[in-house]
Design a protein around this motif. Structure first.
Motif, PDB file in Angstrom:
ATOM      1  N   ILE A  23      -0.034  14.237  -1.534  1.00 28.18           N
ATOM      2  CA  ILE A  23       0.816  13.758  -0.433  1.00 28.18           C
ATOM      3  C   ILE A  23       2.070  14.621  -0.396  1.00 28.18           C
ATOM      4  O   ILE A  23       2.768  14.752  -1.413  1.00 28.18           O
ATOM      5  CB  ILE A  23       1.214  12.268  -0.623  1.00 28.18           C
ATOM      6  N   PRO A  24       2.370  15.269   0.748  1.00 20.62           N
ATOM      7  CA  PRO A  24       3.583  16.099   0.827  1.00 20.62           C
ATOM      8  C   PRO A  24       4.839  15.284   0.488  1.00 20.62           C
ATOM      9  O   PRO A  24       4.908  14.089   0.793  1.00 20.62           O
ATOM     10  CB  PRO A  24       3.618  16.548   2.301  1.00 20.62           C
ATOM     11  N   MET A  25       5.827  15.937  -0.138  1.00 22.67           N
ATOM     12  CA  MET A  25       7.040  15.255  -0.605  1.00 22.67           C
ATOM     13  C   MET A  25       7.760  14.500   0.510  1.00 22.67           C
ATOM     14  O   MET A  25       8.189  13.367   0.323  1.00 22.67           O
ATOM     15  CB  MET A  25       8.006  16.274  -1.245  1.00 22.67           C
ATOM     16  N   ASN A  26       7.895  15.164   1.693  1.00 26.72           N
ATOM     17  CA  ASN A  26       8.635  14.504   2.786  1.00 26.72           C
ATOM     18  C   ASN A  26       7.882  13.276   3.294  1.00 26.72           C
ATOM     19  O   ASN A  26       8.482  12.258   3.662  1.00 26.72           O
ATOM     20  CB  ASN A  26       8.959  15.481   3.926  1.00 26.72           C
ATOM     21  N   MET A  27       6.539  13.343   3.274  1.00 25.64           N
ATOM     22  CA  MET A  27       5.709  12.198   3.670  1.00 25.64           C
ATOM     23  C   MET A  27       5.882  11.056   2.667  1.00 25.64           C
ATOM     24  O   MET A  27       6.002   9.890   3.047  1.00 25.64           O
ATOM     25  CB  MET A  27       4.242  12.626   3.749  1.00 25.64           C
ATOM     26  N   GLU A  28       5.914  11.402   1.367  1.00 24.98           N
ATOM     27  CA  GLU A  28       6.111  10.392   0.312  1.00 24.98           C
ATOM     28  C   GLU A  28       7.421   9.640   0.500  1.00 24.98           C
ATOM     29  O   GLU A  28       7.460   8.420   0.441  1.00 24.98           O
ATOM     30  CB  GLU A  28       6.085  11.048  -1.078  1.00 24.98           C
ATOM     31  N   VAL A  78       0.854  -1.207   0.000  1.00 22.92           N
ATOM     32  CA  VAL A  78       0.000   0.000   0.000  1.00 22.92           C
ATOM     33  C   VAL A  78       0.886   1.252   0.000  1.00 22.92           C
ATOM     34  O   VAL A  78       0.668   2.184  -0.776  1.00 22.92           O
ATOM     35  CB  VAL A  78      -0.963  -0.009   1.211  1.00 22.92           C
ATOM     36  N   PHE A  79       1.933   1.245   0.841  1.00 19.58           N
ATOM     37  CA  PHE A  79       2.855   2.390   0.910  1.00 19.58           C
ATOM     38  C   PHE A  79       3.619   2.591  -0.403  1.00 19.58           C
ATOM     39  O   PHE A  79       3.969   3.700  -0.764  1.00 19.58           O
ATOM     40  CB  PHE A  79       3.859   2.223   2.062  1.00 19.58           C
ATOM     41  N   PHE A  97      11.902  -0.914   3.923  1.00 14.16           N
ATOM     42  CA  PHE A  97      12.392  -1.619   5.128  1.00 14.16           C
ATOM     43  C   PHE A  97      11.429  -2.755   5.490  1.00 14.16           C
ATOM     44  O   PHE A  97      11.849  -3.833   5.898  1.00 14.16           O
ATOM     45  CB  PHE A  97      12.557  -0.656   6.308  1.00 14.16           C
ATOM     46  N   MET A  98      10.123  -2.512   5.301  1.00 16.18           N
ATOM     47  CA  MET A  98       9.134  -3.569   5.576  1.00 16.18           C
ATOM     48  C   MET A  98       9.353  -4.772   4.654  1.00 16.18           C
ATOM     49  O   MET A  98       9.148  -5.907   5.062  1.00 16.18           O
ATOM     50  CB  MET A  98       7.711  -3.035   5.386  1.00 16.18           C
ATOM     51  N   LEU A 130       7.227   7.307   3.512  1.00 14.23           N
ATOM     52  CA  LEU A 130       6.425   6.100   3.239  1.00 14.23           C
ATOM     53  C   LEU A 130       7.176   5.125   2.334  1.00 14.23           C
ATOM     54  O   LEU A 130       7.135   3.915   2.544  1.00 14.23           O
ATOM     55  CB  LEU A 130       5.075   6.474   2.604  1.00 14.23           C
ATOM     56  N   LYS A 131       7.895   5.668   1.326  1.00 17.35           N
ATOM     57  CA  LYS A 131       8.653   4.811   0.416  1.00 17.35           C
ATOM     58  C   LYS A 131       9.788   4.097   1.143  1.00 17.35           C
ATOM     59  O   LYS A 131       9.991   2.898   0.970  1.00 17.35           O
ATOM     60  CB  LYS A 131       9.205   5.623  -0.758  1.00 17.35           C
TER      61      LYS A 131
END
Length: 329
Positions: free
Chosen positions: A270-275, A78-79, A284-285, A278-279
């Motif tokens: 979605i704000p750039m820093n949030m993107e 999803v991320f 890491f997941m 999440l990526k």
């Protein structure tokens, strides 16, 4: 009565398994940075597999391993949607759909015929064929009730899939580099030919970030092919359909969340820093998921399989890999 054991505990039952997976994943990421040619994902599988086969892991790790494979993988996917616009998804889907169709159809048919030739039980060869051609463990779990598979047949099929996922993880990037494949072509190949969703995504990312995003999108489209296969199976086996519960369970509902993330990204919501957060979290997941895959590799189970199911799995794997590669190149 199983829950009584955990009543006095403050920690959830998944905590111990998640702790060991987190620890191995941090070590794997560090080693992957030091040895980029091997990469974090391969280290994660290897450390997990070595631990599983050289020590007696506590049963308390199992809930955390299952949680990582079933829930954390979906969250990671999803991320990953934040890195793809809907235009990218449509473009990739357009190129990949017919490749998936031929790969799935021929893969299941060849495995069924080979299983008959090797005199393997029809149920086992169908499980191996569907698992190899569509989405590994998810597909096997979804159809085992429809084909009426016994527990040992299900375990055999799952062990075969795990074994060939490991081989794919090492061989696919090497073949991709030898053939000088672009990230787009390699991602489509990994998405259409590698069995499990976790391994397809990881193989894509082992090749490159763009290849990882493409492999994820293609693999999700391929997972949807499980639904028509589940409707056709009762006719092949000449038995009554077992109702709608199997289909509801098998449908990958999280795909809608993946598309929703992609929609937000497409419209720049979605704000750039949030993107970027999440990526990097999703990457890491995926290391954590590959650690859990490694912790499930049981050498004894693979040896106990015997040569016939492994040979069937090998032919199924090669068929899917070669057909999809020929259609892409």
């Amino acid at each position: 009565m199983q829950h009584d054991k955990h009543k006095g505990s403050i920690l959830p039952r998944e905590a111990w398994g998640l702790f060991i997976i987190l620890l191995i994943s941090i070590i794997s990421r560090g080693l992957g940075t030091l040895f980029p040619l091997i990469g974090s994902l391969l280290f994660a599988i290897l450390i997990g597999a070595i631990l599983q086969n050289t020590t007696k892991l506590p049963k308390a790790f199992d809930p955390g391993i299952q949680f990582t494979l079933k829930v954390l993988l979906k969250v990671a996917i999803v991320f990953l949607g934040v890195g793809l616009s809907l235009y990218d998804i449509l473009h990739i889907g357009q190129r990949a759909l017919w490749v998936i169709f031929f790969s799935v159809t021929i893969g299941i048919s060849v495995t069924y015929v080979v299983g008959k030739w090797l005199r393997i039980d029809k149920r086992l060869s169908l499980l191996i064929g569907i698992g190899t051609s569509i989405c590994g463990a998810t597909a096997i779990s979804a159809v085992k009730g429809i084909v009426g598979a016994k527990e040992d047949e299900t375990a055999y099929a799952l062990s075969t899939i795990v074994f060939f996922n490991l081989i794919a993880f090492v061989t696919y990037p090497i073949i991709g580099h030898l053939l000088d494949m672009s990230d787009l072509s390699f991602g489509i190949w990994a998405g259409t030919a590698v069995h499990d969703t976790s391994s397809a995504v990881a193989v894509g990312y082992a090749y490159g970030d763009e290849a990882g995003e493409v492999a994820t999108t293609v693999k999700l489209a391929r997972t949807l092919f499980l639904i028509p296969v589940m409707f056709i199976l009762p006719f092949i086996l000449r038995k009554k359909s077992t109702g709608g519960s199997h289909y509801k369970k098998a449908f990958p509902w999280f795909i809608f969340l993946f598309l929703a993330m992609s929609l937000l990204h497409t419209f720049g919501l979605i704000p750039m820093n949030m993107e970027s957060y999440l990526k990097s979290s999703s990457k890491f997941m995926i290391i954590m998921v590959m650690t859990a895959v490694g912790l499930q590799v049981k050498g004894k189970d693979i040896i106990r399989l015997g040569i016939k199911p492994l040979l069937t799995g090998l032919i199924a794997s090669i068929t899917c890999a070669v057909i999809s590669l020929l259609l892409i190149l």
